[in-house]
Design an enzyme around this catalytic site. Structure first.
Site, PDB file in Angstrom:
ATOM      1  CG  ASP A   1      -2.021   1.009   1.158  1.00 45.15           C
ATOM      2  OD1 ASP A   1      -2.136   1.680   0.122  1.00 45.15           O
ATOM      3  OD2 ASP A   1      -2.775   1.120   2.137  1.00 45.15           O
TER       4      ASP A   1
ATOM      5  CG  ASP B   1      -3.047   3.887  -3.697  1.00 45.30           C
ATOM      6  OD1 ASP B   1      -4.016   3.219  -4.101  1.00 45.30           O
ATOM      7  OD2 ASP B   1      -3.129   4.684  -2.749  1.00 45.30           O
ATOM      8  CD  GLU B   2      -5.306  -1.146  -0.884  1.00 40.40           C
ATOM      9  OE1 GLU B   2      -5.612  -1.806   0.112  1.00 40.40           O
ATOM     10  OE2 GLU B   2      -5.983  -0.173  -1.282  1.00 40.40           O
TER      11      GLU B   2
END
Length: 362
Positions: free
Chosen positions: A10, A104-105
């Site tokens: 993350d 983003d993860e």
């Protein structure tokens, strides 16, 4: 049975961190990605801003009240996507079993990895180091034997965290976990659990499956399994888009029926255009309404026919709208999505695409 080795990566305050990286004058200052106008919404907040209570999805007005020195910068979605591709390129050096959750993860299954590294924590540490060295950004990583625990682990020591939950430690870790930290437990569910005397993993684990199913429906089994450290969902490397949606944040809250119908018409037209561009068909229409106080509801209807034309979708959208009391609760946002419930039985993810004027440059 072989325990999987799952990593959850993350990126820390991704959008805001990119802006701080690219603009040295923003470093160390409270930054929000979005627009400061009256109808603006915070898309992301730096950790300096979060100290004041600023969070994503918060109205810009409230964010500025909490943090008068907050600096707003417009989003650059093209840049974020390009950086995300670079991050995933690093992931692929270790495994191709990657399940992205957002730009983003992502989850990575490194049980069998390309470099033959025995410990998943060593892979996670390498990935974090490479993201820092090659992209000048910071990521947190969680490692465990399933997705639920890996996700919890990555949140545990943010920012720049690295946390492993070993199978032998899992039940003790879960027992101490606040109920709000459980996957799928939002503010409404947390409030209901508190009313039932459930405040942490230990108290949740003491509940019977029947009791949880009675109060939380199908989600009850999920909560029961999580409390016992069970999550059999695999890391899925390929995602099939199962729904397409769009939404519009209005310049002013509206409650007049004619105004709502006009906005609904525009959202429906955009939805049809997106369906055509993606050659997507489905037979369930979902209406999403966010009110002036940020409370949100959804209403759905399923038809035998495919929903592909304005003539078919608009009457159904109006029918769903009749179930919404907006005369006493002005509307801030209207959204529509088309999905295929047969394909969605194993995946309830809806992909919404923002149409609000705040992020028109994204």
């Amino acid at each position: 049975m072989l325990k999987r080795k799952i990593i959850h990566i993350d990126m820390d305050a991704f959008y805001a961190s990119v802006e701080q990286r690219d603009n040295p004058e923003l470093r160390g200052k409270p930054v929000a990605v979005g627009h400061a106008e009256e109808r603006g919404v915070v898309a992301a907040a730096s950790y300096e801003a979060r100290k004041y209570g600023v969070r994503s999805a918060m109205s810009s007005i409230r964010a500025k009240k909490l943090c008068p020195n907050l600096i707003f910068v417009p989003g650059r979605m093209g840049t974020y996507k390009e950086i995300s591709r670079s991050i995933h390129s690093i992931f692929h050096d270790y495994t191709d079993i990657i399940e992205p959750l957002s730009l983003d993860e992502a989850f990575l299954d490194v049980t069998e990895n390309k470099k033959g590294i025995e410990l998943a924590v060593d892979i996670a540490r390498e990935i974090k180091t490479r993201i820092r060295q090659e992209l000048n950004l910071v990521a947190s990583a969680g490692i465990s034997y399933n997705k639920f625990l890996a996700k919890i682990a990555s949140d545990h020591r943010k920012p720049n965290g690295l946390c492993t939950i070993h199978p032998n430690q899992a039940l003790d870790f879960i027992a101490r976990l606040p109920i709000e930290s459980f996957w799928g437990v939002g503010p409404v569910t947390a409030k209901k659990m508190h009313s039932l005397g459930i405040h942490n993993g230990e108290l949740l684990r003491a509940c019977s499956p029947d009791m949880l199913n009675r109060h939380f429906g199908k989600a009850g089994k999920l909560y029961y399994d999580f409390s016992h450290g069970i999550d059999n969902r695999p890391v899925e490397a390929v995602h099939i888009r199962k729904s397409i949606g769009c939404e519009r944040t209005l310049e002013k809250d509206i409650s007049k029926q004619s105004s709502v119908i006009i906005e609904l018409y525009h959202v429906t037209k955009e939805l049809i255009a997106r369906l055509e561009r993606n050659e997507f068909t489905g037979n369930t229409l979902t209406l999403k309404i966010k009110f002036h106080d940020f409370n949100q509801i959804t209403r759905s209807i399923t038809q035998a026919q495919k929903l592909t034309s304005l003539e078919v979708v608009l009457p159904l959208a109006k029918k769903l709208l009749k179930e919404v009391d907006f005369e006493n609760h002005p509307i801030r946002l209207i959204g529509l999505s088309v999905s295929n419930p047969i394909e969605e039985q194993n995946d309830k993810t809806t992909i919404w695409e923002q149409l609000s004027f705040e992020f028109s440059d994204w």
